[in-house]
Design a protein around this motif. Sequence first.
Motif, mmCIF file in Angstrom:
data_model
loop_
_atom_site.group_PDB
_atom_site.id
_atom_site.type_symbol
_atom_site.label_atom_id
_atom_site.label_comp_id
_atom_site.label_asym_id
_atom_site.label_seq_id
_atom_site.Cartn_x
_atom_site.Cartn_y
_atom_site.Cartn_z
ATOM 1 N N CYS A 15 108.269 69.850 53.723
ATOM 2 C CA CYS A 15 108.064 70.555 52.467
ATOM 3 C C CYS A 15 108.178 69.519 51.346
ATOM 4 C CB CYS A 15 109.134 71.625 52.289
ATOM 5 S SG CYS A 15 109.234 72.286 50.615
ATOM 6 N N ASP A 17 109.076 69.933 48.425
ATOM 7 C CA ASP A 17 110.195 70.213 47.519
ATOM 8 C C ASP A 17 111.552 69.944 48.140
ATOM 9 O OD1 ASP A 17 108.560 70.842 45.476
ATOM 10 O OD2 ASP A 17 109.237 72.917 45.246
ATOM 11 N N CYS A 18 111.814 70.550 49.311
ATOM 12 C CA CYS A 18 113.173 70.475 49.849
ATOM 13 C C CYS A 18 113.259 69.610 51.105
ATOM 14 C CB CYS A 18 113.716 71.879 50.132
ATOM 15 S SG CYS A 18 112.984 72.647 51.590
ATOM 16 N N CYS A 43 106.877 77.278 52.126
ATOM 17 C CA CYS A 43 108.151 76.880 52.713
ATOM 18 C C CYS A 43 109.064 78.090 52.839
ATOM 19 C CB CYS A 43 108.815 75.803 51.860
ATOM 20 S SG CYS A 43 110.399 75.270 52.536
ATOM 21 N N CYS A 46 112.798 77.084 50.999
ATOM 22 C CA CYS A 46 113.011 77.088 49.548
ATOM 23 C C CYS A 46 111.983 77.919 48.782
ATOM 24 C CB CYS A 46 113.034 75.654 49.005
ATOM 25 S SG CYS A 46 111.399 74.887 48.914
ATOM 26 N N ALA A 48 108.922 77.242 48.190
ATOM 27 C CA ALA A 48 107.850 76.489 47.543
ATOM 28 C C ALA A 48 106.528 76.728 48.268
ATOM 29 C CB ALA A 48 108.173 75.000 47.539
ATOM 30 N N MET A 50 102.395 75.139 48.218
ATOM 31 C CA MET A 50 101.554 74.110 47.622
ATOM 32 C C MET A 50 100.173 74.191 48.226
ATOM 33 S SD MET A 50 102.216 70.015 47.494
ATOM 34 C CE MET A 50 103.879 70.148 46.846
#
Length: 141
Positions: A15, A17-18, A43, A46, A48, A50
């Motif tokens: 991911c 982000d995390c 995800c 978290c 997220a 994309m």
Amino acid sequence: MEQAVFESITYAAECGDCGAEVEWCGVQVLDDRSLRWDTEFGCTACGAAMFVCKGELPAELRGRLLAEHGPALLRVDPSARNAAVMRVLRAELGIGLDEVRTVLGGIRAGSHSGTLPEMELLARRLRAAGIDAVAERPQRS
Ligand SMILES: [Zn+2]
């Protein structure tokens, strides 16, 4: 406008982000003008999500596409003039004369293969130049 042709795979990656490992979906698309590679993920750790448009298709994932869907072959009218076919191939692939001879040899031998969207793109370019060409996936037994 011709129909879009696409092939997709899912694969595990981080991911953005995390850093959790999530399942990405990648799709190679041939729209009416060009090939592109789009990827997306959601995800579960978290939340997220994309969507990445028009990225570069990494060689490893291209290999997965070929492995999962099987390669497609490009067939060109045997009576088409070599020079005419080579002109289209060179313009489309951006390769030199030696390389294009190798590609042409593969096409004539019925062994030039790639993903279906890639071969369909070449077939369309050839047809646009008045050369009979078709991309097809051999039936898997
Ligand atoms: Zn995440």
